[in-house]
Write a protein that holds these residues in place. Structure first.
Motif, mmCIF file in Angstrom:
data_model
loop_
_atom_site.group_PDB
_atom_site.id
_atom_site.type_symbol
_atom_site.label_atom_id
_atom_site.label_comp_id
_atom_site.label_asym_id
_atom_site.label_seq_id
_atom_site.Cartn_x
_atom_site.Cartn_y
_atom_site.Cartn_z
ATOM 1 N N PRO A 273 2.601 -3.695 10.033
ATOM 2 C CA PRO A 273 2.297 -4.219 11.371
ATOM 3 C C PRO A 273 0.971 -4.983 11.307
ATOM 4 C CG PRO A 273 2.857 -1.869 11.462
ATOM 5 C CD PRO A 273 2.689 -2.226 10.017
ATOM 6 N N TYR A 274 0.956 -6.192 11.822
ATOM 7 C CA TYR A 274 -0.245 -7.026 11.726
ATOM 8 C C TYR A 274 -1.480 -6.341 12.302
ATOM 9 C CZ TYR A 274 2.644 -11.162 10.665
ATOM 10 O OH TYR A 274 3.491 -12.064 10.094
ATOM 11 N N ASN A 275 -1.284 -5.593 13.406
ATOM 12 C CA ASN A 275 -2.437 -5.046 14.121
ATOM 13 C C ASN A 275 -3.175 -3.948 13.368
ATOM 14 O OD1 ASN A 275 -0.192 -3.435 14.493
ATOM 15 N ND2 ASN A 275 -0.706 -2.832 16.570
ATOM 16 N N ILE A 276 -2.568 -3.375 12.327
ATOM 17 C CA ILE A 276 -3.264 -2.328 11.568
ATOM 18 C C ILE A 276 -3.363 -2.655 10.071
ATOM 19 C CG2 ILE A 276 -2.670 -0.489 13.204
ATOM 20 C CD1 ILE A 276 -0.601 0.472 11.013
ATOM 21 N N SER A 277 -3.004 -3.873 9.686
ATOM 22 C CA SER A 277 -2.916 -4.184 8.254
ATOM 23 C C SER A 277 -4.262 -4.065 7.536
ATOM 24 C CB SER A 277 -2.311 -5.573 8.039
ATOM 25 O OG SER A 277 -3.118 -6.571 8.638
ATOM 26 N N SER A 278 -5.345 -4.512 8.167
ATOM 27 C CA SER A 278 -6.659 -4.397 7.529
ATOM 28 C C SER A 278 -7.052 -2.936 7.369
ATOM 29 C CB SER A 278 -7.725 -5.131 8.351
ATOM 30 O OG SER A 278 -7.459 -6.516 8.374
ATOM 31 N N GLN A 279 -6.737 -2.120 8.376
ATOM 32 C CA GLN A 279 -7.059 -0.688 8.310
ATOM 33 C C GLN A 279 -6.266 0.006 7.200
ATOM 34 O OE1 GLN A 279 -6.330 -0.974 12.662
ATOM 35 N NE2 GLN A 279 -7.506 0.912 12.722
ATOM 36 N N ILE A 280 -5.046 -0.479 6.946
ATOM 37 C CA ILE A 280 -4.241 0.071 5.842
ATOM 38 C C ILE A 280 -4.949 -0.185 4.517
ATOM 39 C CG2 ILE A 280 -2.086 -0.255 4.529
ATOM 40 C CD1 ILE A 280 -0.679 -0.694 7.260
ATOM 41 N N VAL A 281 -5.524 -1.378 4.371
ATOM 42 C CA VAL A 281 -6.252 -1.702 3.133
ATOM 43 C C VAL A 281 -7.487 -0.815 2.998
ATOM 44 C CG1 VAL A 281 -7.507 -3.485 1.867
ATOM 45 C CG2 VAL A 281 -5.399 -4.071 3.072
ATOM 46 N N PHE A 282 -8.231 -0.633 4.087
ATOM 47 C CA PHE A 282 -9.435 0.195 4.023
ATOM 48 C C PHE A 282 -9.094 1.641 3.651
ATOM 49 C CE2 PHE A 282 -11.566 -3.069 6.853
ATOM 50 C CZ PHE A 282 -12.500 -3.458 5.898
ATOM 51 N N LYS A 283 -7.980 2.158 4.182
ATOM 52 C CA LYS A 283 -7.585 3.528 3.814
ATOM 53 C C LYS A 283 -7.178 3.575 2.338
ATOM 54 C CE LYS A 283 -4.916 7.576 5.080
ATOM 55 N NZ LYS A 283 -4.251 8.322 6.174
ATOM 56 N N THR A 284 -6.524 2.520 1.864
ATOM 57 C CA THR A 284 -6.167 2.438 0.438
ATOM 58 C C THR A 284 -7.420 2.471 -0.426
ATOM 59 O OG1 THR A 284 -4.136 1.196 0.905
ATOM 60 C CG2 THR A 284 -5.038 0.994 -1.310
ATOM 61 N N LEU A 285 -8.454 1.743 -0.010
ATOM 62 C CA LEU A 285 -9.709 1.737 -0.765
ATOM 63 C C LEU A 285 -10.336 3.127 -0.793
ATOM 64 C CD1 LEU A 285 -11.354 -1.628 0.418
ATOM 65 C CD2 LEU A 285 -10.014 -1.198 -1.649
ATOM 66 N N ASP A 286 -10.236 3.847 0.320
ATOM 67 C CA ASP A 286 -10.765 5.217 0.372
ATOM 68 C C ASP A 286 -10.033 6.130 -0.616
ATOM 69 O OD1 ASP A 286 -12.629 4.609 2.298
ATOM 70 O OD2 ASP A 286 -11.399 5.295 3.980
ATOM 71 N N MET A 287 -8.745 5.815 -0.866
ATOM 72 C CA MET A 287 -7.923 6.648 -1.753
ATOM 73 C C MET A 287 -7.667 5.961 -3.097
ATOM 74 S SD MET A 287 -5.110 8.357 0.823
ATOM 75 C CE MET A 287 -4.771 9.651 -0.406
ATOM 76 N N ARG A 288 -8.569 5.079 -3.490
ATOM 77 C CA ARG A 288 -8.346 4.255 -4.681
ATOM 78 C C ARG A 288 -8.127 5.070 -5.953
ATOM 79 N NH1 ARG A 288 -13.389 3.726 -2.630
ATOM 80 N NH2 ARG A 288 -15.203 4.264 -3.917
ATOM 81 N N ASP A 289 -8.662 6.279 -6.011
ATOM 82 C CA ASP A 289 -8.442 7.116 -7.197
ATOM 83 C C ASP A 289 -6.966 7.458 -7.393
ATOM 84 O OD1 ASP A 289 -11.096 7.176 -7.860
ATOM 85 O OD2 ASP A 289 -11.513 9.066 -6.833
ATOM 86 N N GLN A 290 -6.195 7.442 -6.295
ATOM 87 C CA GLN A 290 -4.786 7.827 -6.364
ATOM 88 C C GLN A 290 -3.817 6.660 -6.249
ATOM 89 O OE1 GLN A 290 -5.573 11.454 -3.551
ATOM 90 N NE2 GLN A 290 -3.465 11.618 -4.242
ATOM 91 N N ILE A 291 -4.334 5.470 -5.939
ATOM 92 C CA ILE A 291 -3.436 4.333 -5.659
ATOM 93 C C ILE A 291 -3.679 3.202 -6.664
ATOM 94 C CG2 ILE A 291 -2.665 2.672 -3.912
ATOM 95 C CD1 ILE A 291 -3.696 4.640 -1.782
ATOM 96 N N PRO A 292 -2.909 3.183 -7.770
ATOM 97 C CA PRO A 292 -3.110 2.147 -8.783
ATOM 98 C C PRO A 292 -2.496 0.795 -8.426
ATOM 99 C CG PRO A 292 -1.531 3.791 -9.557
ATOM 100 C CD PRO A 292 -1.957 4.205 -8.193
ATOM 101 N N GLU A 293 -1.512 0.806 -7.505
ATOM 102 C CA GLU A 293 -0.834 -0.456 -7.138
ATOM 103 C C GLU A 293 -0.488 -0.470 -5.660
ATOM 104 O OE1 GLU A 293 1.801 -2.970 -10.266
ATOM 105 O OE2 GLU A 293 2.589 -1.002 -9.773
ATOM 106 N N PHE A 294 -0.427 -1.690 -5.124
ATOM 107 C CA PHE A 294 -0.213 -1.874 -3.682
ATOM 108 C C PHE A 294 0.432 -3.237 -3.494
ATOM 109 C CE2 PHE A 294 -1.550 -3.738 0.274
ATOM 110 C CZ PHE A 294 -1.852 -2.729 1.182
ATOM 111 N N SER A 295 1.540 -3.289 -2.770
ATOM 112 C CA SER A 295 2.169 -4.575 -2.464
ATOM 113 C C SER A 295 2.549 -4.584 -0.993
ATOM 114 C CB SER A 295 3.423 -4.781 -3.328
ATOM 115 O OG SER A 295 4.037 -6.020 -3.008
ATOM 116 N N GLY A 296 2.181 -5.630 -0.292
ATOM 117 C CA GLY A 296 2.480 -5.616 1.136
ATOM 118 C C GLY A 296 2.541 -6.980 1.779
ATOM 119 N N MET A 297 3.207 -6.992 2.932
ATOM 120 C CA MET A 297 3.333 -8.195 3.753
ATOM 121 C C MET A 297 2.320 -8.130 4.893
ATOM 122 S SD MET A 297 6.187 -10.596 4.663
ATOM 123 C CE MET A 297 7.633 -9.561 4.643
#
Length: 261
Positions: free
Chosen positions: A110-134
Motif C-alpha cells: 500500500p502506497y501510504n505505508i510503503s516507506s514505513q515498511i522499509v524502515f521496519k525492514t531496516l530495524d530488522m536487517r539482521d534477519q532480512i537478507p532480501e526484499f522485493s516490493g512494488m
C-alpha cells in the motif's frame, strides 16, 4: 468464499490489486531465495503474487489486515491457511512467527505505508537478507537514488547503508484494480555482505535524519542541534548540503562527530 468472489479494494487500506499474472510472476522471480527458508508477503489481497511464491521451494507466510482478503485466502489457498498472519505488519512483532530466523520480504505494498515498511525492514536487517516490493514509482526511485539527486534523502541513505538497492521495472496503472493515479515501480534490496557500519549506528541514523530535515542548508547549520565543536565544524565536509554526501561520506561524518571532543 469461492474463487468467483472478488474482494473489494478498500480505499482506507490503500488497496490496488495487481491483475497482471506476468508481472506477479516477475516479482516472485526477482528474489534469489538463497540464505533463508522463509518469506513473508505483505498485503497479499487475493493471492495473485502468493500463488507464484507457493511454487517456490520456500515456506511462504503472508500478513494481511483485511478480513475479507483473509477469508478469500483461507478458502482458496488451503495449504497456506495456517501461515496467514491476521495482523498489522507495522505493529506486529514478527519474532512471534520467525523467532531469530532469517526471512525475505515481498509484496505489492500500500502506497501510504510503503516507506514505513522499509524502515521496519531496516530495524530488522539482521534477519532480512532480501526484499522485493512494488512501490509508487517516485518512492522506488528515491530509495535507489544516489547523491546529487533532488530526490536523494533519508530513505535513500539509510537503505543503501545496509542494502544494495536496484530499481527493476516500472508498472503502469492499467494492471491494477482499481488503477492508481500514478505509475508503480518494483525494486530489489539485497543486504550487503558486510552490513555492520564502522561507526555508532544509532548516531548514524540521527545524523542522516537531522541533516535532511533542513536539506537546503549546509551541514554546519542543519546539524547545529548536535552541539558540535567549532574545531569540528571547520572541517570542509560541513560546507556541503546533505544531498551532496554519499553513504560512505555520511559514515565518515558520523565517525568525525563520534570522535569530537
Amino acid at each position: 468464499m469461492s474463487k468467483d468472489h472478488q474482494v473489494k479494494a478498500k480505499k482506507h487500506l490503500g488497496q490496488h490489486f495487481l491483475t497482471d499474472e506476468n508481472i506477479a510472476e516477475k516479482i516472485a522471480d526477482s528474489l534469489s531465495f538463497k540464505g533463508y527458508d522463509h518469506i513473508l508477503e505483505i498485503g497479499p489481497g487475493m493471492g495473485v503474487l502468493t500463488k507464484y511464491l507457493l511454487k517456490k521451494e520456500i515456506t511462504t507466510h503472508v500478513i494481511e489486515i483485511d478480513t475479507e482478503s483473509v477469508s478469500y485466502l483461507k478458502s482458496n489457498y488451503l495449504n497456506l491457511a495456517d501461515r496467514i498472519i491476521e495482523k498489522d505488519f507495522l505493529k506486529y512483532n514478527l519474532n512471534e512467527v520467525f523467532d531469530t530466523q532469517a526471512f525475505a520480504i515481498i509484496g505489492n505494498f500500500p502506497y501510504n505505508i510503503s516507506s514505513q515498511i522499509v524502515f521496519k525492514t531496516l530495524d530488522m536487517r539482521d534477519q532480512i537478507p532480501e526484499f522485493s516490493g512494488m512501490f509508487q514509482k517516485e518512492v522506488a526511485l528515491r530509495i535507489c537514488s544516489k547523491e546529487g539527486s533532488k530526490v536523494y534523502g533519508i530513505l535513500s541513505v539509510l537503505t543503501q547503508a545496509f542494502y544494495d538497492a536496484t530499481y527493476l521495472f516500472t508498472v503502469p496503472p492499467s494492471v491494477f484494480n482499481p488503477p492508481p493515479k500514478v505509475d508503480s515501480g518494483v525494486l530489489l534490496l539485497t543486504r550487503k555482505d558486510n552490513y555492520t557500519l564502522p561507526c555508532d549506528e544509532n548516531l548514524f541514523f540521527r545524523v542522516v535524519k537531522t541533516g535532511f530535515q533542513q536539506r537546503r542548508k549546509t551541514l554546519r547549520n542543519s546539524l547545529k542541534s548536535l552541539d558540535l565543536s567549532d574545531n569540528l565544524k571547520s572541517n570542509p565536509i560541513f560546507d556541503q548540503r546533505p544531498e551532496q554526501l554519499s553513504v560512505a561520506q555520511f559514515i565518515t561524518l558520523t565517525q568525525l562527530i563520534e570522535n569530537d571532543n
